[in-house]
Design a protein around this motif. Structure first.
Motif, mmCIF file in Angstrom:
data_model
loop_
_atom_site.group_PDB
_atom_site.id
_atom_site.type_symbol
_atom_site.label_atom_id
_atom_site.label_comp_id
_atom_site.label_asym_id
_atom_site.label_seq_id
_atom_site.Cartn_x
_atom_site.Cartn_y
_atom_site.Cartn_z
ATOM 1 N N ARG A 13 0.836 -1.206 0.000
ATOM 2 C CA ARG A 13 0.000 0.000 0.000
ATOM 3 C C ARG A 13 0.872 1.260 0.000
ATOM 4 N NH1 ARG A 13 -2.252 -2.884 4.354
ATOM 5 N NH2 ARG A 13 -1.399 -1.325 5.767
ATOM 6 N N ILE A 14 2.094 1.136 -0.499
ATOM 7 C CA ILE A 14 3.055 2.228 -0.388
ATOM 8 C C ILE A 14 2.582 3.501 -1.074
ATOM 9 C CG2 ILE A 14 4.414 1.649 -2.446
ATOM 10 C CD1 ILE A 14 5.889 2.607 0.987
ATOM 11 N N ASN A 15 1.809 3.368 -2.145
ATOM 12 C CA ASN A 15 1.336 4.571 -2.839
ATOM 13 C C ASN A 15 0.289 5.337 -2.036
ATOM 14 O OD1 ASN A 15 2.729 4.515 -5.572
ATOM 15 N ND2 ASN A 15 1.909 2.441 -5.459
ATOM 16 N N GLU A 16 -0.330 4.639 -1.080
ATOM 17 C CA GLU A 16 -1.269 5.321 -0.179
ATOM 18 C C GLU A 16 -0.528 5.953 0.994
ATOM 19 O OE1 GLU A 16 -4.216 2.526 1.111
ATOM 20 O OE2 GLU A 16 -4.307 1.562 -0.854
ATOM 21 N N THR A 17 0.425 5.208 1.537
ATOM 22 C CA THR A 17 1.110 5.681 2.752
ATOM 23 C C THR A 17 2.245 6.656 2.453
ATOM 24 O OG1 THR A 17 2.560 3.748 2.693
ATOM 25 C CG2 THR A 17 0.531 3.558 3.987
ATOM 26 N N GLN A 18 2.894 6.502 1.299
ATOM 27 C CA GLN A 18 3.960 7.414 0.886
ATOM 28 C C GLN A 18 3.748 7.804 -0.581
ATOM 29 O OE1 GLN A 18 7.139 4.656 3.086
ATOM 30 N NE2 GLN A 18 8.110 6.399 2.086
ATOM 31 N N PRO A 19 2.730 8.628 -0.837
ATOM 32 C CA PRO A 19 2.367 8.950 -2.229
ATOM 33 C C PRO A 19 3.473 9.703 -2.951
ATOM 34 C CG PRO A 19 1.180 10.354 -0.676
ATOM 35 C CD PRO A 19 1.853 9.299 0.134
ATOM 36 N N LEU A 20 3.614 9.385 -4.227
ATOM 37 C CA LEU A 20 4.568 10.084 -5.067
ATOM 38 C C LEU A 20 4.073 11.499 -5.359
ATOM 39 C CD1 LEU A 20 5.223 7.216 -7.642
ATOM 40 C CD2 LEU A 20 6.709 7.884 -5.744
ATOM 41 N N THR A 21 5.001 12.359 -5.692
ATOM 42 C CA THR A 21 4.624 13.718 -6.094
ATOM 43 C C THR A 21 3.811 13.648 -7.385
ATOM 44 O OG1 THR A 21 6.622 14.617 -5.094
ATOM 45 C CG2 THR A 21 5.523 15.988 -6.744
ATOM 46 N N LYS A 22 2.697 14.308 -7.408
ATOM 47 C CA LYS A 22 1.802 14.247 -8.567
ATOM 48 C C LYS A 22 2.173 15.309 -9.594
ATOM 49 C CE LYS A 22 -2.193 12.387 -6.047
ATOM 50 N NZ LYS A 22 -2.041 11.061 -6.670
ATOM 51 N N ILE A 23 2.054 14.928 -10.868
ATOM 52 C CA ILE A 23 2.186 15.896 -11.950
ATOM 53 C C ILE A 23 1.012 15.704 -12.907
ATOM 54 C CG2 ILE A 23 4.699 15.979 -11.796
ATOM 55 C CD1 ILE A 23 4.809 14.321 -14.373
ATOM 56 N N ALA A 24 0.674 16.733 -13.612
ATOM 57 C CA ALA A 24 -0.471 16.683 -14.524
ATOM 58 C C ALA A 24 -0.161 15.763 -15.708
ATOM 59 C CB ALA A 24 -0.795 18.086 -15.015
ATOM 60 N N GLY A 25 -1.164 14.993 -16.092
ATOM 61 C CA GLY A 25 -1.058 14.199 -17.310
ATOM 62 C C GLY A 25 -0.456 12.827 -17.140
ATOM 63 N N GLU A 26 -0.084 12.429 -15.905
ATOM 64 C CA GLU A 26 0.517 11.119 -15.679
ATOM 65 C C GLU A 26 -0.041 10.469 -14.417
ATOM 66 O OE1 GLU A 26 5.033 11.780 -17.478
ATOM 67 O OE2 GLU A 26 4.748 11.169 -15.393
ATOM 68 N N THR A 27 -0.083 9.158 -14.445
ATOM 69 C CA THR A 27 -0.358 8.376 -13.241
ATOM 70 C C THR A 27 0.887 7.536 -12.948
ATOM 71 O OG1 THR A 27 -2.719 8.245 -13.730
ATOM 72 C CG2 THR A 27 -1.817 6.629 -12.170
ATOM 73 N N ASN A 28 1.461 7.737 -11.769
ATOM 74 C CA ASN A 28 2.712 7.066 -11.408
ATOM 75 C C ASN A 28 2.507 6.182 -10.178
ATOM 76 O OD1 ASN A 28 4.571 8.336 -13.374
ATOM 77 N ND2 ASN A 28 3.903 10.198 -12.353
ATOM 78 N N ALA A 59 12.422 -2.008 -6.174
ATOM 79 C CA ALA A 59 11.374 -1.018 -6.426
ATOM 80 C C ALA A 59 11.206 -0.790 -7.920
ATOM 81 C CB ALA A 59 11.716 0.290 -5.717
ATOM 82 N N LYS A 60 9.974 -0.911 -8.379
ATOM 83 C CA LYS A 60 9.654 -0.702 -9.795
ATOM 84 C C LYS A 60 8.687 0.463 -9.934
ATOM 85 C CE LYS A 60 7.895 -3.074 -13.912
ATOM 86 N NZ LYS A 60 7.410 -4.371 -14.456
ATOM 87 N N LEU A 61 9.087 1.457 -10.697
ATOM 88 C CA LEU A 61 8.248 2.638 -10.948
ATOM 89 C C LEU A 61 7.564 2.477 -12.295
ATOM 90 C CD1 LEU A 61 8.068 5.641 -12.463
ATOM 91 C CD2 LEU A 61 7.268 5.435 -10.104
ATOM 92 N N THR A 62 6.259 2.643 -12.302
ATOM 93 C CA THR A 62 5.519 2.618 -13.562
ATOM 94 C C THR A 62 4.852 3.971 -13.772
ATOM 95 O OG1 THR A 62 3.546 1.709 -12.474
ATOM 96 C CG2 THR A 62 5.090 0.141 -13.450
#
Length: 522
Positions: A158-173, A515-518
Motif C-alpha cells: 500500500r506504499i502509494n497510499e502511505t507514501q504517495p509520489l509527487t503528482k504531476i499533470a497528465g501522468e499516473t505514477n 522497487a519498480k516505478l511505472t
C-alpha cells in the motif's frame, strides 16, 4: 476474522513466566512429548518431494552427548541443483500471488506456532542447549518475525497510499516492490528457530522462493519450521529444505548464476567468504547478487562512576553468560572506570560464581556450548586468557555428559589482548580498567566489530555523548546489550558485524525486493 483483513497493531509475543508452576509443568510435558520423537530420520524437502539420502547429518543433544535428536538427510550438489530448478519454477507462480495472500500464509503460521510454542521451545532446549527462558524467547521472537514481516508486506503493498509520489499533470505514477528471485538462506545455530524463521519468512512473504540450508548442529528445529509452513498450505517449492555441507552445497549455491540473493547469519569468516564468492559474476548471470549478512560481534558494556553499580554488574553477567555467551550480541567485554572498578568487578565475580551449570532440560541457568569444535575453541581461549588477565571465576571444564564450560571472568585485561579483540562465542568475559568514561568508550570502540553495546551512567551529558560516539548498530543505555525485540530494536551492526540489515525493522523487506516505478500517460 479473515486473515487477509488482519491489520491490528503489531504486539510482541509475551514471554512465559516459568516461576508459575503451571507453566513449568507445561514445558516439562512438552519436553516429554519431544523426547518421545527423538532419533527420527528427516528428509530433504525439494518441491513436493521428500528425499531421503544415505548421507546423514546426525544432530545430538549438546547437554547429553549420548542422546541423538535426529538424523537429517544431507544434500549434495546434484540435489542442490534440483532444488534450484524447483525453486526457479515455483518463483514464476509465487511472484504473482498477491501480497495479501502471501501474508495470509504467515499469519496462519504464526498462530499455529503460538499454539505449539512449548513444543518448539522444547526441541531447542534439547537440540541447542538453551534453558527454558532462552528457548521461550527464541520461539516468541520467531512468532514476532512472522507477524511483523506479514504486516510489513501489507504496508509495502500500500506504499502509494502511505507514501504517495509527487503528482504531476497528465501522468499516473506508481511505485511497487517486486521480489528478487531465488534466494539462499543460511541461518545460524544459536537462534535456530527465530533467525531461521525471520530470514526465511522475510524472503518468502516478499514473493521470493528459498533454498534453506540450516545449520548442521540444529537442523531438526529448522525441519520442524518447514513442516509447519507445509501444514499451513504454503505452495510446494517456495521453501526448499536442503541441509548440507557449507563447502559443498553452500559454496555451490552462492556461486550459482541463478541465485539472486544470499541471506546469511554466522561468523565473520564465513560471511566474508560468501560476500567474496557472491561478488564474482558466473557465466549466464544477469544481475548483481545481493548479500544480506549478520556476522557477529565483540560487544561490550561501559560503566562510569555515576552508574547504578549493582544494575551494571547484573547486566554485565546477563549479557556475558546468557545462553553461555553464544549470542552475536553477547557482552564479552566490560570497561569500567578505575574509581569504581574494584567494586564492580567484585559484584560481577560474585554473581558469576552463583550461576549453576547443568542440563538445560532441568532449566539450569548455564548449559552446554553447542558442539565439540566450540568446546575446544573456547577452552583454548580460556588458556590464552590466563596469560592475558587475572582469572577471577571459572577457568575450565564443568561437570556433565556434554559440552559444559564454567562461566569465566578475567580482570585487568589490556584492550589489545586477544580475548578482548577476538570473538570467542562462549562463556568468557574480559574486564578492562579505564581512567575515565571517555577512555572507556575509546576502549569499547577499539574493535573491528560494531554490533551491540551498553553504557551505564546517570549523567545525561555523558549519556548524550555515548549515544553519539559509541560505534555500534544497537546501543543500549542502562540495560544489558542482549535481548533485541522485533519491531522495538531493529537489529544489525557496523563494520565486520555485517551489512547492518536491521532485522525486525521497517527497512528489512526492502533487502528482498526491488522497487519498480511505472508511469502512464493519461
Amino acid at each position: 476474522m479473515n486473515m487477509l483483513t488482519k491489520v491490528s497493531p503489531f504486539v510482541n509475543e509475551p514471554f512465559t513466566d516459568f516461576s508459575k508452576e503451571e507453566n513449568k509443568k507445561a514445558m516439562e510435558a512438552a519436553l516429554a512429548k519431544v523426547k518421545a520423537e527423538l532419533g527420527r530420520d528427516y528428509p530433504l524437502h525439494i518441491g513436493s518431494k521428500k528425499v531421503m539420502t544415505e548421507a546423514r547429518i546426525v544432530s545430538i543433544n549438546p547437554g547429553d552427548k549420548d542422546e541423538v535428536i535426529g538424523r537429517v538427510s544431507k544434500a549434495d550438489q546434484a540435489l542442490a541443483e534440483e532444488a534450484m530448478q524447483v525453486a526457479l519454477q515455483a518463483f514464476e507462480s509465487w511472484k504473482r500471488v498477491p501480497a495479501a495472500e502471501r501474508a495470509d500464509y504467515l499469519f496462519k503460521a504464526a498462530e499455529l506456532m503460538r499454539q505449539r510454542k512449548h513444543e518448539f521451545s522444547a526441541m531447542m532446549i534439547l537440540e541447542s542447549g538453551k534453558n527454558y527462558a532462552e528457548a521461550d524467547a527464541d520461539t516468541a521472537e520467531a512468532i514476532d518475525f512472522i507477524e511483523f514481516y506479514a504486516r510489513e508486506m501489507l504496508r509495502l503493498s500500500r506504499i502509494n497510499e502511505t507514501q504517495p509520489l509527487t503528482k504531476i499533470a497528465g501522468e499516473t505514477n506508481n511505485l511497487t516492490y517486486i521480489p528478487l528471485g531465488v534466494g539462499v538462506v543460511i541461518p545460524p545455530w544459536n537462534f535456530p528457530l527465530a533467525i531461521c524463521v525471520g530470514m526465511t519468512t522475510a524472503a518468502v512473504v516478499s514473493g521470493n522462493t528459498v533454498l534453506l540450508k540450516p545449520a548442521s548442529t540444529t537442523p531438526v528445529i529448522a525441519h520442524k519450521f518447514v513442516a509447519l509452513m507445509e501444514e499451513v498450505g504454503l505452495p510446494a517449492g517456495v521453501i526448499n529444505y536442503i541441509p548440507g555441507s557449507g563447502a559443498e552445497v553452500g559454496d555451490y549455491l552462492t556461486t550459482h548464476p541463478k541465485t539472486r540473493f544470499v541471506s546469511f547469519t554466522g561468523s565473520k569468516e564465513i560471511g566474508l567468504r560468501i560476500n567474496r564468492l557472491a561478488a564474482e559474476t558466473a557465466p549466464g548471470q544477469i544481475w548483481i547478487k545481493r548479500v544480506v549478512a549478520e556476522m557477529g560481534g565483540k560487544d561490550g558494556i561501559v560503566v562510569d562512576e555515576t552508574a547504578d553499580l549493582q544494575a551494571a554488574a547484573q547486566a554485565i553477567v546477563a549479557s556475558a553468560f546468557g545462553f553461555q555467551g553464544q549470542k552475536c550480541s553477547a557482552g564479552s567485554r566490560a570497561f569500567i572506570v578505575e574509581s569504581v572498578y574494584d567494586e564492580v568487578v567484585e559484584k560481577v565475580v560474585e554473581l558469576t560464581k552463583a550461576l549453576q551449570v547443568g542440563l538445560p532440560e532441568t532449566n539450569a541457568p548455564v548449559g552446554p556450548v553447542i558442539d565439540q569444535g566450540s568446546y575446544d575453541k573456547i577452552l583454548n581461549y580460556i588458556e590464552i586468557g590466563k596469560t592475558e588477565g587475572k582469572l577471577l571465576a571459572g577457568g575450565g571444564k564443568a561437570e556433565g555428559n556434554g559440552y559444559y564450560i564454567e562461566p569465566t571472568v578475567f580482570a585487568d585485561v589490556d584492550g589489545k589482548a586477544r580475548i578482548m579483540q577476538e570473538e570467542i562465542f562462549g562463556p568468557v568475559l574480559a574486564i578492562g580498567k579505564a581512567k575515565d568514561w571517555k577512555e572507556a568508550i575509546a576502549m569499547y570502540n577499539d574493535t573491528e566489530f560494531g554490533l551491540t553495546g551498553a553504557f551505564f551512567s546517570s549523567d545525561e551529558d555523558r549519556i548524550e555523548e555515548a549515544l553519539e560516539t559509541m560505534h555500534c548498530g544497537n546501543l543500549y543505555i542502562n540495560r544489558k546489550c542482549t535481548g533485541a525485540l522485533v519491531g522495538v530494536h531493529p537489529f544489525g551492526g557496523f563494520n565486520m558485524s555485517g551489512t547492518d540489515s536491521k532485522a525486525g525493522g521497517y527497512d528489512y523487506l526492502l533487502l528482498f525486493t526491488q522497487a519498480k516505478l511505472t508511469s502512464r500517460k493519461n
